[in-house]
Design a protein around this motif. Structure first.
Motif, PDB file in Angstrom:
ATOM      1  N   GLU A 186       0.832  -1.208   0.000  1.00 23.88           N
ATOM      2  CA  GLU A 186       0.000   0.000   0.000  1.00 23.88           C
ATOM      3  C   GLU A 186       0.865   1.255   0.000  1.00 23.88           C
ATOM      4  O   GLU A 186       0.558   2.233  -0.686  1.00 23.88           O
ATOM      5  CB  GLU A 186      -0.909  -0.016   1.224  1.00 23.88           C
ATOM      6  N   THR A 189       2.111   1.683  -3.535  1.00 26.27           N
ATOM      7  CA  THR A 189       1.034   2.118  -4.423  1.00 26.27           C
ATOM      8  C   THR A 189       0.756   3.605  -4.245  1.00 26.27           C
ATOM      9  O   THR A 189       0.614   4.354  -5.225  1.00 26.27           O
ATOM     10  CB  THR A 189      -0.237   1.296  -4.151  1.00 26.27           C
ATOM     11  N   ALA A 229       4.241  -3.729  -5.806  1.00 23.45           N
ATOM     12  CA  ALA A 229       3.092  -2.987  -5.295  1.00 23.45           C
ATOM     13  C   ALA A 229       1.884  -3.869  -5.041  1.00 23.45           C
ATOM     14  O   ALA A 229       0.851  -3.374  -4.566  1.00 23.45           O
ATOM     15  CB  ALA A 229       2.730  -1.859  -6.265  1.00 23.45           C
ATOM     16  N   LYS A 230       1.972  -5.165  -5.331  1.00 24.83           N
ATOM     17  CA  LYS A 230       0.923  -6.117  -4.974  1.00 24.83           C
ATOM     18  C   LYS A 230       1.311  -6.944  -3.748  1.00 24.83           C
ATOM     19  O   LYS A 230       0.543  -7.792  -3.304  1.00 24.83           O
ATOM     20  CB  LYS A 230       0.628  -7.034  -6.151  1.00 24.83           C
TER      21      LYS A 230
END
Length: 600
Positions: A186, A189, A229-230
C-alpha cells in the motif's frame, strides 16, 4: 558465549598485507582502494568472511573504513574508537578522525594531481559514492567500481555461515507477514512505485517473520529482496538455509546469483534507499534503463513502531534480564572489592547469569567490561592481551545485553570497586542528571531525537564536559540492538512515534583514567494531562528496571525533582524484580536489592 575479541590481524601482520594489497593495486592500474567495515547489507555486524577491514588493518570497531594509496593508508574512525585504534593498528596505518575529516576531502589532499581509486560497488551505498564522486571529480580523481581487491589477496578467507532459517511466531510479532507485506504494498502504491529493493537483513527478516543465524548477536539470515506494489516478494539468499521452511503464498526464493538479473527485469519506478542500498543496485537499474525512485526502506518505520505484542514481549524480556543483572550486581558487590577478578571474569559471570534464565538465545552485542582506564574506551572489547584486573578504587563500566525470543535488551551500569574519588562521583552524578532529564521529558508530536539530545548533555555542558557518542539508539525486538531510523542524537531527524524503543545512555570519559555511562531502554508513549488539550504530547515509558548505584551519587547535586524520580524508579525496580528473585529462590539477592533501592 564470551569470545576473545583479539583482531584477526595482529599489528605485525598489517605491513605485509598492506604491501600485498598495494602490489595488487599497482598491477590493476589503480592508485588506491577503499576498504569499508561494511558488507553488502551495511549492518553493524559482519561475518568472518566479510571482515576485510579487520583482516587488513587489525581494527575491529563496528564502524570505519580504510583507504590505501601508494604512500599512505588512512584508517578512518569516529570518536568512539580514537583510543582503540591506537592499540590495534601498526604504524603503517594512519588514524584519521572521521567525520571531522571526510573521505572526499582526504582524497583531494592525498591525491592532488588526480588518480583512480577503486571501490567494490556492493560494499558502498548509493549516497556515499555519489557524495564522494561529486566532490573529487572536480579535482581529476576518478572512483572506479572494481572487483574487491582485498578478496584477491585474502587466500584463507573464511567460509560463509550456513545456519538454518527459523519462523518467528506471529504471537510475538503481533502481525502476520501477509499483513506486513500488504502494508508495504500500500505504501508503494500510494507513492506511485512499482516495487522496492530491500537490502537490510533486519528489514527482510521482520517483513517475513523469520530469523536466522548468519551473524553473531543479530539473529537474521542475510538476504536481498524485491517487493512489488501487490505485495509479491522475491527473496535472494542461500536457498539451502530455508530447507524445511514453508514460505507464504506470494513469497518466492532464489539464489544470490539471480538478484542482479531480477533487478534488470523490473518495471519502474523502483524504490531504492540510497542510504543503505549498494551502489551496484543503482548501476544495475541504470544499465537496464529502469527508473529509480529514491526513498527510505519502506520497512524501517513500520518495524520501528512496535506492536502491542512486541512491547509486551520486550517488557517480559527486560524483567527476565533484570533478574540476571541484579544477581550479577549482587555478586560483583560482594566479590570485586576483595580482588582477584579480571575483566574477562566479570564478562563471563554476567553472561552465565543470563544463560541461567533458560531463555537466552545470544548476547545482543559483545559485552563491554572496562576496568579503570579501559572504561574510557567507549566500545572497549576485552581480549586476553588487554584483560585488566579489577582493582579497589576503580570505576567499572559494564555495557551488555541479551537476545531473547521475545525481546532484545541493552543496559549499562557503572560500578564502584570500593571507595572511589570525588571527581568520579561528581561526573557520575552529572551523567545521571542527564539520564533523568530524558526519562522525565515530555515533548510535542513531531519532535525528533536531535531535539532531545541536548537535554542529556546539559548538566555536563554546564561544567565544560561532553561525550562523543549519541545519547541513544533505536532497538529492535529479537533483531538488531542498534536499530534505525529512530534515535536520540544530533543526527536523529526522524520524529519519535509511539511504540519506538530507544536507549537513554549519556556518559563521560576521561582518557587514561575512567569511563562512566548509565543506560536504560525506554519506549515512546502518548502523554496525557497537558495544559493544552489540543496539542498532542509524547513521553517515555521505562523498560529497564535495574538499580543505579547510589554510592556514586552526590545527593546534594540532585534537584528535588531528580531525587523524586530516582526514588520512584528504585521503588519500581524493587516492586517488579524482588518478587521474581524470591520466586526463583534468590532470597539473599532480594535482600541486597532492597538495600540497593533504598530512598536517598
Amino acid at each position: 558465549m564470551f569470545q576473545d575479541f583479539t583482531a584477526a590481524t595482529k599489528p605485525e601482520d598489517g605491513p605485509p598485507r598492506l604491501d600485498a594489497l598495494r602490489a595488487h593495486l599497482a598491477e590493476a592500474g589503480l592508485d588506491g582502494f577503499i576498504v569499508p567495515r561494511a558488507d553488502a547489507h551495511q549492518g553493524e555486524y559482519v561475518t568472518a568472511a566479510d571482515a576485510r577491514l579487520a583482516w587488513l588493518t587489525g581494527f575491529t570497531g563496528s564502524a570505519g573504513f580504510a583507504v590505501v594509496l601508494p604512500d599512505v593508508a588512512g584508517v578512518f574512525i569516529d570518536g568512539r574508537y580514537r583510543v582503540q585504534v591506537k592499540a590495534q593498528v601498526a604504524d603503517v596505518f594512519t588514524p584519521v578522525p572521521w567525520p571531522e575529516k571526510m573521505l572526499e576531502d582526504w582524497l583531494i589532499e592525498a591525491l592532488p594531481s588526480g588518480g583512480t581509486v577503486g571501490f567494490d560497488p556492493w560494499l558502498h551505498t548509493v549516497a556515499e559514492i555519489e557524495r564522494v564522486e561529486a566532490a573529487v571529480s572536480a579535482h581529476g580523481i576518478t572512483l572506479e567500481p572494481v572487483a574487491n581487491a582485498v578478496d584477491a589477496i585474502w587466500t584463507d578467507r573464511p567460509a560463509r555461515p550456513d545456519a538454518p532459517v527459523q519462523p518467528y511466531p506471529e504471537s510475538l510479532a503481533g502481525t502476520s507477514s501477509a499483513e506486513k507485506r500488504r502494508q508495504i504494498a500500500e505504501t508503494l502504491t500510494q507513492a506511485g512505485e512499482a516495487a522496492a529493493v530491500l537490502t537490510l537483513p533486519d528489514s527482510i527478516n521482520w517483513l517475513l517473520n523469520i530469523r536466522g543465524g548468519d551473524l553473531a548477536h543479530l539473529p537474521v539470515v542475510q538476504a536481498f529482496a524485491i517487493i512489488d506494489a501487490k505485495g509479491t516478494t522475491r527473496v535472494f539468499s542461500d536457498p539451502e538455509k530455508f530447507d524445511g521452511l514453508t514460505l507464504d503464498a506470494g513469497v518466492t526464493l532464489a539464489p544470490w546469483s539471480a538478484f542482479k538479473p531480477a533487478l534488470a527485469a523490473l518495471t519502474g519506478p523502483v524504490r531504492v534507499d540510497p542510504n543503505s542500498a549498494p551502489a551496484a543496485v543503482k548501476a544495475a537499474l541504470d544499465g537496464a534503463g529502469i527508473e529509480m525512485a529514491r526513498g527510505s526502506d519502506p520497512c524501517l518505520l513500520p518495524k520501528a513502531r512496535k506492536t502491542a505484542a512486541e512491547l509486551a514481549g520486550s517488557t517480559r524480556a527486560h524483567l527476565r534480564d533484570a533478574v540476571a543483572l541484579t544477581r550479577f550486581l549482587h555478586w560483583f558487590d560482594e566479590t570485586a572489592p576483595s580482588g582477584g577478578l579480571t575483566e574477562i571474569d566479570v564478562a563471563r559471570q554476567l553472561e552465565a547469569f543470563r544463560a541461567e534464565t533458560g531463555a537466552l538465545r545470544d548476547i545482543s552485542f559483545d559485552t563491554i567490561a572496562g576496568a579503570g582506564s579501559n572504561g574510557a574506551i567507549v566500545h572497549y572489547r576485552v581480549t586476553e592481551q588487554t584483560n585488566a584486573p579489577v582493582k579497589p578504587g576503580q570505576l567499572f563500566l559494564i555495557d551488555s545485553g541479551g537476545q531473547y525470543e521475545d525481546g532484545t535488551t541493552d543496559i549499562t551500569r557503572t560500578l564502584p570497586v570500593g571507595e572511589v574519588g570525588a571527581e568520579e562521583r561528581e561526573c557520575f552524578t552529572l551523567v545521571l542528571q542527564g539520564m533523568i532529564a530524558i526519562h522525565r521529558t515530555r515533548f510535542p508530536k513531531g519532535v525528533a531525537g536531535m531535539h532531545l539530545d541536548a537535554l542529556a548533555r546539559a548538566p555536563l555542558w554546564a561544567t565544560g564536559r561532553d561525550y562523543d557518542h549519541g545519547t541513544g539508539h533505536g532497538v529492535g525486538v529479537y533483531l538488531s540492538v542498534h536499530e534505525g531510523p529512530q534515535g536520540l542524537s544530533r543526527r536523529s531527524k526522524v520524529p519519535l512515534e509511539p511504540g519506538m524503543i530507544v536507549s537513554n545512555e549519556p556518559g563521560y570519559y576521561r582518557e587514561g583514567a575512567f569511563g562512566i555511562r548509565i543506560e536504560n531502554l525506554i519506549h515512546v508513549v502518548e502523554a496525557t494531562g497537558g495544559a493544552d488539550p489540543h496539542r498532542e504530547m509524547l513521553g517515555f515509558e521505562t523498560l529497564t528496571y535495574v538499580p543505579i548505584d547510589r554510592r556514586l551519587i552526590v545527593t546534594e547535586m540532585l534537584s528535588p525533582a531528580e531525587r523524586a524520580w530516582l526514588n520512584a524508579y528504585h521503588a519500581e525496580v524493587l516492586a517488579r524484580v524482588a518478587p521474581l528473585l524470591q520466586a526463583d529462590g534468590y532470597t539473599a539477592t532480594a535482600a541486597w536489592l532492597e538495600a540497593a533501592c533504598a530512598p536517598i
